[in-house]
Scaffold this active site. Structure first.
Site, PDB file in Angstrom:
ATOM      1  N   ALA A 280       0.865  -1.182   0.000  1.00 52.49           N
ATOM      2  CA  ALA A 280       0.000   0.000   0.000  1.00 52.49           C
ATOM      3  C   ALA A 280       0.897   1.226   0.000  1.00 52.49           C
ATOM      4  CB  ALA A 280      -0.897  -0.011   1.232  1.00 52.49           C
ATOM      5  N   MET A 281       0.972   1.915  -1.136  1.00 53.00           N
ATOM      6  CA  MET A 281       1.883   3.043  -1.305  1.00 53.00           C
ATOM      7  C   MET A 281       1.111   4.354  -1.233  1.00 53.00           C
ATOM      8  SD  MET A 281       4.469   1.555  -4.240  1.00 53.00           S
ATOM      9  CE  MET A 281       5.656   2.879  -3.978  1.00 53.00           C
TER      10      MET A 281
ATOM     11  N   GLY B 294       2.731   7.364  -1.139  1.00 54.57           N
ATOM     12  CA  GLY B 294       3.565   8.446  -1.657  1.00 54.57           C
ATOM     13  C   GLY B 294       4.523   8.997  -0.628  1.00 54.57           C
TER      14      GLY B 294
ATOM     15  N   VAL C 120       7.492   8.472   2.661  1.00 52.49           N
ATOM     16  CA  VAL C 120       8.753   7.763   2.799  1.00 52.49           C
ATOM     17  C   VAL C 120       8.557   6.363   3.378  1.00 52.49           C
ATOM     18  CG1 VAL C 120       9.249   8.764   5.074  1.00 52.49           C
ATOM     19  CG2 VAL C 120      11.146   7.943   3.649  1.00 52.49           C
ATOM     20  N   ASP C 121       7.612   6.186   4.291  1.00 52.49           N
ATOM     21  CA  ASP C 121       7.455   4.895   4.959  1.00 52.49           C
ATOM     22  C   ASP C 121       7.028   3.799   3.988  1.00 52.49           C
ATOM     23  OD1 ASP C 121       8.145   5.987   7.430  1.00 52.49           O
ATOM     24  OD2 ASP C 121       6.081   6.565   7.860  1.00 52.49           O
TER      25      ASP C 121
ATOM     26  N   CYS D 213     -10.404   4.172   8.479  1.00 52.27           N
ATOM     27  CA  CYS D 213      -9.807   4.032   7.145  1.00 52.27           C
ATOM     28  C   CYS D 213      -8.958   2.773   7.088  1.00 52.27           C
ATOM     29  CB  CYS D 213      -8.980   5.271   6.814  1.00 52.27           C
ATOM     30  SG  CYS D 213      -8.287   5.238   5.142  1.00 52.27           S
TER      31      CYS D 213
ATOM     32  N   CYS E 292      -6.769  13.547   6.133  1.00 52.58           N
ATOM     33  CA  CYS E 292      -6.546  13.669   4.691  1.00 52.58           C
ATOM     34  C   CYS E 292      -7.641  14.446   3.974  1.00 52.58           C
ATOM     35  CB  CYS E 292      -6.359  12.290   4.058  1.00 52.58           C
ATOM     36  SG  CYS E 292      -7.823  11.226   4.150  1.00 52.58           S
TER      37      CYS E 292
END
Length: 360
Positions: free
Chosen positions: A11-12, A14, A16-17, A109, A205
Site C-alpha cells: 500500500a503506497m 507516496g 517515505v514509509d 480508514c 486527509c
C-alpha cells in the site's frame, strides 16, 4: 514461485514509509506490486478554497507513489475507493461530530479500506501478502496471531490497528515495525528514493487545511446545532454556534467569564448543549466501549490491562470487563481526564495489543 519469494502488494501512499517498505521488499527478492488508494476528490477542495493539498493520499502523493514504483521497476495500480471512503469514513466522521462525539477517522480508514477492501484487491492479484508502512508488528504465537507495538515508541502506530482480525493478520506484514524513523530515512537515502526527505502529513486527509468545522458545515450545513453553553451546576453561561465545534477537554475559544478556568466536560447533542465545568469535572473513573474487538478470543472475565484512550495518551492501569453485544467496561485505577466519546480505547499487555473499542 519459491517458498521464500512471495508476491506482495504494498500500500503506497507516496510517503517515505511506504516507499521504503516497497524498496526493501524488492531488495529482498520478492515480487512487489505497488497499489495506491484514491479516496477523496482533492480537486474539489482546491477549487472551493483556492489552495493546494498537502495531506496524505492527495494527487501529489499519488504522483510520488507512481514515480517511486517506476524507479523500483514494479507494477503500480491506483484503486478508486472514493465512494467507499465517503460512506464508511466521511459519513461516519460527520455523524459522530453531529452526535456529540469526536471521531478518529484514521482507525476506520485502516479497518474498512486498507485491511478489508485493499486486502481483497491484493488477493484478486493472487498476492500472498499485503504490506504497509505502519510502525507495528505482527507475530505468530501458539494461540494465533498477535499485534504488537512498533519498537520505536515515538512512532508506534498499533493504536490505529486494534481492529485487525486473525484472518487479516495472517495476510498482512509491517516491515518497518522493527525500525526507527531515522533508520527508515537512512534506508530511503541509501536506496536513492525521491521521497527520502519528504515531510510527514499531520492532517486528516480530507480536511487538508485543518478546518474541520468548515468541512462539516459544507457536508451537512450549519446553524441547526446552535444552543446553550451550560455550567455543570445548570447555570446558562452563554450561547454557542454548533455543538460540533467543541470537544471534551477544550478550554480555549469558550468566550466565557468565570472565576476559574472552564473546560468542556460533556456535549449533549440531543439538547444542543455544551456543558462546561472546572478541571476536576473532567476526571472520569469508568467508561463503556462499543464495537469491541479482541486480538484473540474474548476473555471469559475481567482483565488487568494498560489502557490508552487517545493515540498520544500514556497508557494507564485499568480493569477491563467484557460485556454482551461486543461491549466492555473499563475502570481506571486513577481517574482520567480527556475521556472522549468517539475515540478509541485500546488495551495493552506490555507490547501486545489485547483488544480495543470505541468510547460510548
Amino acid at each position: 514461485m519459491s517458498a521464500t519469494k512471495k508476491r506482495i502488494v504494498v500500500a503506497m501512499s507516496g510517503g517515505v514509509d511506504s516507499s521504503v517498505t516497497a524498496a526493501l521488499l524488492k531488495e529482498q527478492g520478492h515480487e512487489v506490486i505497488g497499489m495506491t488508494m484514491q479516496i477523496w476528490d482533492y480537486s474539489s477542495f482546491a477549487e472551493k478554497n483556492g489552495e493546494t493539498c498537502g495531506s496524505c493520499c492527495s494527487h501529489d502523493d499519488v504522483h510520488d507513489a507512481r514515480r517511486v514504483a517506476e524507479s523500483l521497476d514494479i507494477p503500480f495500480y491506483v484503486v478508486n475507493f472514493e465512494k467507499d471512503f465517503q460512506r464508511q469514513v466521511i459519513d461516519r466522521f460527520c455523524d459522530d461530530y453531529f452526535a456529540g462525539r469526536t471521531p478518529n477517522p484514521c482507525v476506520l480508514c485502516n479497518q474498512r479500506l486498507k485491511f478489508e477492501l485493499l486486502l481483497r484487491r491484493a488477493r484478486e492479484l493472487e498476492a500472498d501478502l499485503l504490506a504497509t508502512g505502519h510502525y507495528a508488528r505482527i507475530e505468530r504465537e501458539p494461540e494465533g496471531f498477535v499485534l504488537r507495538k512498533g519498537l520505536d515508541p515515538a512512532k508506534d502506530q498499533s493504536y490505529f490497528l486494534f481492529t485487525l482480525t486473525q484472518e487479516e493478520m495472517a495476510r498482512v506484514i509491517f516491515p518497518l515495525g522493527v525500525m526507527s524513523k531515522e533508520e527508515v530515512r537512512a534506508h530511503a537515502a541509501r536506496l536513492n528514493l525521491r521521497v527520502a526527505e519528504k515531510a510527514e502529513s499531520q492532517d486528516i486527509c480530507f480536511v487538508p487545511d485543518g478546518d474541520y468545522v468548515r468541512f462539516l458545515e459544507e457536508e451537512r450545513g450549519g446553524g441547526h446545532m446552535d444552543g446553550e453553553i451550560v455550567h455543570v451546576s445548570g447555570q446558562v453561561l452563554g450561547r454557542h454556534r454548533g455543538t460540533y465545534r467543541y470537544t471534551i477537554g477544550q478550554r480555549k475559544g469558550l468566550g466565557l467569564a468565570w472565576s476559574e478556568p472552564l473546560y468542556v466536560v460533556a456535549i449533549d447533542a440531543a439538547n444542543k448543549r455544551v456543558v462546561v465545568g472546572e478541571k476536576p469535572h473532567l476526571a472520569v473513573r469508568e467508561l463503556r466501549l462499543r464495537e469491541v474487538t479482541w486480538s484473540l478470543a474474548a476473555p471469559p472475565g475481567e482483565l488487568r490491562m494498560a489502557c490508552r484512550i487517545r493515540y498520544r495518551h500514556h497508557e494507564v492501569p485499568a480493569t477491563v470487563t467484557p460485556l454482551e453485544h461486543d461491549e466492555a467496561c473499563v475502570v481506571f485505577d486513577t481517574p482520567q481526564n480527556g475521556v472522549t466519546p468517539g475515540q478509541a480505547a485500546v488495551f495493552y499487555d506490555g507490547y501486545r495489543v489485547v483488544g480495543g473499542g470505541w468510547i460510548a
